[in-house]
Design an enzyme around this catalytic site. Structure first.
Site, short mmCIF file in Angstrom:
data_model
loop_
_atom_site.label_atom_id
_atom_site.label_comp_id
_atom_site.label_asym_id
_atom_site.label_seq_id
_atom_site.Cartn_x
_atom_site.Cartn_y
_atom_site.Cartn_z
N ASP A 599 15.97 -5.03 15.42
CA ASP A 599 17.33 -4.48 15.31
C ASP A 599 17.63 -3.67 16.56
OD1 ASP A 599 19.74 -2.91 14.28
OD2 ASP A 599 19.19 -4.04 12.49
N ASP A 625 18.65 -5.82 21.95
CA ASP A 625 19.77 -6.74 21.77
C ASP A 625 19.22 -8.16 21.73
OD1 ASP A 625 22.00 -8.35 21.93
OD2 ASP A 625 22.92 -7.28 23.60
N ASN A 652 19.40 -12.77 10.43
CA ASN A 652 20.34 -12.03 9.59
C ASN A 652 21.32 -11.18 10.38
OD1 ASN A 652 21.17 -10.57 6.95
ND2 ASN A 652 20.42 -8.91 8.28
N TYR A 718 34.86 -14.68 13.90
CA TYR A 718 33.80 -14.62 12.90
C TYR A 718 33.69 -15.96 12.15
CZ TYR A 718 30.87 -12.72 9.13
OH TYR A 718 29.86 -12.49 8.25
N LYS A 722 30.36 -18.41 12.15
CA LYS A 722 29.59 -18.74 10.95
C LYS A 722 29.65 -20.24 10.63
CE LYS A 722 27.98 -14.65 10.20
NZ LYS A 722 26.52 -14.37 10.32
#
Length: 815
Positions: A599, A625, A652, A718, A722
Site C-alpha cells: 500500500d 506506488d 485490490n 472509473y 473497471k
C-alpha cells in the site's frame, strides 16, 4: 497414523493419541530415557542409568537396548544424578535435590544414608566404603557411613565436583568442572593433588580396564580426553560428536558406554571415536515449542535449544520426519520459547529471558531475576510478554528491556497468547483456568474447570490449550465460550499410573535445581498445531483433518466444512492498509497464509501487519506506488525472499473518480484513475506470473466493481478502468488456464470502506448517476463480506472457477 513402539511414557507401545478432527504425527522419535546422567554396571550385568529430570533410574541391557524402570519417579528418590553399587549389590544414589543420599538394597528397600550433603553428585564405592562429592562452588568430598555415623570430610573447596572413581593407584579421582582440572586424594584423607589441567569442561572421570583415565567433557563437541597417568603419560582427545556427555562406564570387555544429560540415550563409544547407539537419544523435555516463517521448528529442551528444519515430504502421514538437532546456545537453560522477526525469544525458569539470533549465534539478555518465567509470546507492540509463574504475574519487556507488570495476583500463570485484536490470554495450571487480561490489569475468566492447562495458542476465534491433567487438547470459542475436546491421550506429564509426588526445589544451595514440566503449544504457518509431548520426549504435529477440521477461525462450523487449502500459502494483497484490502489480508492470515501487505499508506500497512502478527500470523509490508515498476519489482522480490513462493495475488488497490461524465473528465483525472486501477494491477500481475508458472499453480483475484458491469455506477474514467480489469481477467483465464493459473474478480456493490468520491459541485455526471444508483442498490455491504468472496475465489474451494466476475452486491447486478 503413527508407528507404535515402546517409549518412556508407554512401555507397551500400545497407547496412541485419539483425535477425529486432526491428523496427528510425531516430528521426532520419542525418547526412552528422561536424559541420562550417572551410569554404572550392576551385579546383573545391566547398565543402570540415573535420570535427574524425572526422578527415575532405569536398567539397560547393553545387548538388546531394552529398558526397565528400577527406581520409579513416584518413589522416595526425587532427582538422582549419579549412582554406584556396593560390594553387597546395594545401589547408592546421589539425590541432588533436595540433597540426600540413598541406599537401595538388592531387595528394593530404601534407606536414607544422609541428608547433610549439599548438592550431592559424584558417588562411588570402594569395597564397602561410600564416598560422595558436592557439585557446588566450594563443595566437599565426604565419606558416608550407611550403617550410621557422622559424615567425614576428606577435602573442601571443590570447584563443582562431579562423577569420580577410584584409580588403579588406590586414590579417588574427581573433576573440578569450573577450572578444567582433575584432582585426586587418598580415601583415608590427605592433601589433594592436581593431576591434569586444561581439560575441556570436565564432567566425569572414569578408568578403563587397563587403568587409562578418561575425562568426559560436557560441551557440544563430545570430547573425551584419555590420559595414561600410570603408563606412558600420553594424552589424546577423542571427539565423539555426542553433545552434553555426562558419565561413562566400562564393562568387563573394556567397552565404554556413555550417557548424555542433554539428549539422553546410551551410546557405545569406541577408542577411535566411532559410536554405536544402544538406546537412541532424543529430547529430555521438551518444554516450549515455536516455529518460524520458513517452517523450522524450535524447541526449548532445558539444557539446549533444539531445532528441526521443514521436511520435503509434502505433509504425508508417516510417523517420524527426523531428529531435533542441537544448537550451541548461552544461557544453558531453555524452557519457554517464541519466534518473531527471525529471532527466537527464550525463558529460563531460573529467572532469565534472552533473545537469540539463529543466523549469527548472538544472544541478548532481556531480563533476569524473574521468578520462574515460563511461557513467552510477542505482543502487538513488539514487546515480549512473559508468564512469571512463581510471582503470579504477567510482565512485558520492551525494546529497552524495561519490565512492566501487566497483571499480578494470579495463582500460577504458565503461558500467554494474543488474539487478532490484541487481547492477551493467560493459562493458570493451578487455578485450572484461562483468563483474559484487560487493559487496566484486571482479568476475566474465559474458561475454568480445566485440568492443569498449560500451552496456549489462539487462531482466529478459537483458543487452544493443553490440559495436562486429563492429557487432552481443548478448543475454546472466544465468541461463544463453547469448549470442545480436540485430541485425547496426549503423551504429556508422567506416565499413566504414576502417583503424584512432591516437586523438587527449583534452586538448591545456590545452584539450579529441577525445572517444572511445561507442555508448550504453537501454531504453524500451514495451519497445524505443534505440541511439546513432554511425557515421551517428542513434538507432535496436528494438521486439520479435511472437512471435519475444527472451527479454527472466526467462521461458523458450516462455513469451515469447505477447506480453503490456504495454510502455508504466500499471498500478496494490494491496498491492504484499510478497507477491503486490510480485511482480506486478515482473513488470509486467519486461514494460515503468509501475507505481504502492499500500500501507499505506510501507517495503515504497518497496522495491518501488526494485527496479523499479534494473532500469531506471518506478514510484512511494502510501501509504495504500485504503478511504479521499481515498487512492483520490490513487492515480488520481498515476497519470494520472505516466503520462498508466491501463490496468490489480490489486485485490490484502487481509487474512485469524480463521477465525471466523459466530457467533464480532464487528462489528469483520466491518467490518475487508469494508472492506479488498471496499469498497476497489469504491472504486478505480469511480474508475479513467472513465479506462478514455474510453480505450476497460482490464483489471481481482482477487485473490479459494480461499475465493471454497467455504465450507471461511476464516472467515465472509473467505469472504463473497471471494464478493462474484467477484460484482463478473461484474457488471463483463457491464456493460462492450461498452466495452472486461475484469474477471477469480484464486483463489489456499495461497501463501507474509506474510498472517497471527489465530485465537483456543478458536475453533470453525479446528477445523472446518483438517482440511478439510489433507485437500484440494496443495503450497504461490509468489507468482511467482500473479503470472504476474495478468499473463496483464491482458495482451493474455487479450483474449477476461472474467468468469473462475482457480483457481491445484494442483488444490484440482477436489477
Amino acid at each position: 497414523m503413527t508407528t507404535s513402539y515402546p517409549t518412556r511414557f508407554d512401555a507397551t507401545g500400545n497407547r496412541s493419541v485419539r483425535t477425529i478432527r486432526w491428523q496427528a504425527r510425531r516430528l521426532n522419535q520419542a525418547n526412552r530415557l528422561w536424559g541420562s546422567n550417572g551410569v554404572s554396571f550392576g551385579p546383573d550385568g545391566r547398565l543402570y542409568v540415573a535420570q535427574f529430570l524425572a526422578g527415575q533410574i532405569s536398567a539397560v541391557d547393553p545387548a538388546t537396548g531394552d529398558v526397565d524402570v528400577v527406581v520409579p519417579m513416584d518413589g522416595p528418590v526425587q532427582s538422582p544424578d549419579d549412582l554406584a553399587f556396593g560390594a553387597d549389590g546395594s545401589m547408592y544414589i546421589a539425590d541432588l535435590v533436595p540433597g540426600r543420599v540413598w541406599r537401595r538394597s538388592f531387595e528394593g528397600e530404601y534407606t536414607l544414608v544422609s541428608d547433610e550433603v549439599k548438592v550431592p553428585n559424584g558417588i562411588t564405592c570402594v569395597g564397602d566404603r561410600l564416598f560422595v562429592n558436592e557439585m557446588r562452588p566450594g563443595g566437599r568430598l565426604l565419606e558416608l557411613f550407611p550403617d550410621g555415623g557422622e559424615p567425614l570430610v576428606l577435602t573442601e573447596g571443590l570447584a563443582l565436583g562431579n562423577a569420580m572413581q577410584l584409580g588403579p593407584d588406590g586414590r579417588l579421582y574427581y573433576p573440578h568442572m569450573m577450572t578444567g582440572q582433575v584432582w585426586r586424594i587418598p580415601p583415608d584423607g590427605g592433601v589433594p593433588e592436581m593431576v591434569a589441567e586444561d581439560v575441556h569442561q570436565p564432567v566425569a572421570v572414569r578408568f578403563d580396564q587397563g587403568g587409562v583415565l578418561h575425562v568426559l567433557s560436557l560441551g557440544v563437541e563430545g570430547f573425551v580426553t584419555r590420559i595414561d597417568l600410570h603408563g606412558t603419560g600420553s594424552r589424546t582427545i577423542v571427539t565423539s560428536g555426542l553433545a552434553g556427555l555426562d558419565n561413562a562406564a566400562f564393562d568387563t570387555d573394556n567397552r565404554m558406554f556413555v550417557s548424555s544429560y542433554a539428549s539422553g540415550g546410551i551410546t557405545e563409544l569406541h577408542p577411535d571415536g566411532r559410536t554405536r547407539e544402544i538406546v537412541p537419544r532424543g529430547l529430555d523435555g521438551p518444554y516450549g515449542v515455536t516455529v518460524d516463517l520458513g517452517g523450522t521448528v524450535y524447541v526449548g529442551d532445558h539444557y539446549r535449544l533444539a531445532s528441526q528444519a521443514p521436511s520435503d515430504d509434502g505433509g504425508d502421514e508417516s510417523d517420524v520426519q527426523g531428529d531435533m538437532s542441537s544448537l550451541t546456545l548461552v544461557p544453558p537453560f531453555v524452557h519457554g520459547i517464541a519466534n518473531a522477526g527471525g529471532s527466537v525469544h527464550l525463558t529460563s525458569q531460573y529467572g532469565d529471558v534472552h533473545t537469540y539470533d539463529p543466523d549469527h549465534g548472538a544472544t541478548r539478555e532481556r531480563a533476569k531475576g524473574l521468578d520462574q518465567p515460563v511461557g513467552i509470546t510477542v505482543g502487538p507492540d513488539g514487546s515480549l510478554v512473559v508468564a512469571e509463574a512463581g510471582a503470579g504475574r504477567v510482565v512485558a519487556i520492551d525494546d529497552s528491556d524495561t519490565v512492566t507488570v501487566l497483571v499480578e495476583g494470579l495463582d500460577h500463570p504458565v503461558d500467554v497468547a494474543f488474539d487478532i485484536v490484541g487481547h492477551c490470554y493467560v493459562s493458570d495450571d493451578r487455578l485450572g483456568a484461562v483468563l483474559r487480561i484487560g487493559q487496566d490489569g484486571t482479568t476475566e475468566i474465559v474458561a475454568d474447570g480445566l485440568g492443569a492447562p498449560q500451552g496456549l495458542v489462539v487462531r482466529g476465534d478459537t483458543l487452544f490449550t493443553v490440559e495436562t491433567g486429563p492429557r487432552r487438547l481443548t478448543a475454546i470459542s472466544l465468541s461463544s465460550g463453547e469448549t470442545t475436546i480436540e485430541a485425547e491421550d496426549l503423551p504429556v506429564g508422567p506416565p499413566p499410573g504414576t502417583a503424584p509426588r512432591a516437586e523438587p526445589a527449583l534452586f538448591t544451595h545456590g545452584m539450579t535445581g529441577s525445572p517444572r514440566p511445561f507442555a508448550g503449544l504453537a501454531a504453524a504457518p500451514d495451519g497445524s498445531l505443534l505440541l511439546s509431548a513432554n511425557g515421551e520426549g517428542s513434538v507432535w504435529r496436528f494438521r486439520p483433518a479435511g472437512p471435519s477440521a475444527p472451527d479454527r477461525h472466526h467462521e461458523s462450523k458450516e462455513q469451515n466444512m469447505i477447506s480453503t487449502g490456504l495454510e502455508g500459502r504466500a499471498v500478496v494483497v494490494t491496498g491492504a492498509a484499510s478497507g477491503i484490502g486490510r480485511t482480506t489480508a486478515l482473513k488470509f492470515a486467519r486461514e494460515g497464509a503468509k501475507v505481504l501487505v502492499a500500500d501507499l499508506d505506510q501507517a495503515g500497512a504497518e497496522e495491518t501487519v501488526k494485527e496479523i502478527k499479534a494473532a500469531g500470523g506471518h506478514a510484512l509490508a511494502v510501501v509504495g506506488d504500485l504503478s511504479d515498476q521499481q515498487v512492483v519489482d520490490d513487492v515480488v522480490a520481498r515476497a519470494v525472499e520472505a516466503f520462498g513462493r508466491l501463490d496468490v495475488l489480490v489486485n485490490n488497490a484502487g481509487i474512485m473518480d469524480r463521477m465525471s461524465a466523459l466530457g467533464e473528465t480532464d487528462d489528469a483525472e483520466w491518467e490518475r484513475v487508469i494508472r492506479i486501477n488498471l496499469t498497476a494491477p497489469f504491472l504486478l500481475t505480469r511480474a508475479v506470473l513467472p513465479h506462478m508458472l514455474a510453480a505450476g499453480s497460482g490464483s489471481i483475484v481482482f477487485t473490479a466493481s459494480e461499475a465493471a458491469l454497467r455504465g450507471s455506477a461511476a464516472g467515465a474514467a472509473y467505469t472504463a478502468s473497471k471494464h478493462a480489469v474484467v477484460g484482463l481477467v478473461k484474457s488471463l483465464a483463457v491464456m493460462y488456464r492450461g498452466q495452472g493459473i486461475r484469474a477471477n474478480a469480484i464486483a463489489p456493490g456499495p461497501t463501507a470502506t474509506s474510498i472517497r468520491v471527489d465530485a465537483g459541485a456543478e458536475a453533470h455526471g453525479p446528477t445523472v448517476i446518483g438517482p440511478l444508483i439510489g433507485a437500484n442498490i440494496g443495503r450497504r455491504g461490509s468489507a468482511q463480506e467482500q473479503a470472504d468472496a476474495i478468499v473463496y475465489l483464491a482458495s482451493d474451494a474455487a479450483s474449477f472457477v476461472n474467468g468469473a466476475v462475482l457480483p457481491v452486491d445484494d442483488g444490484w447486478a440482477a436489477v
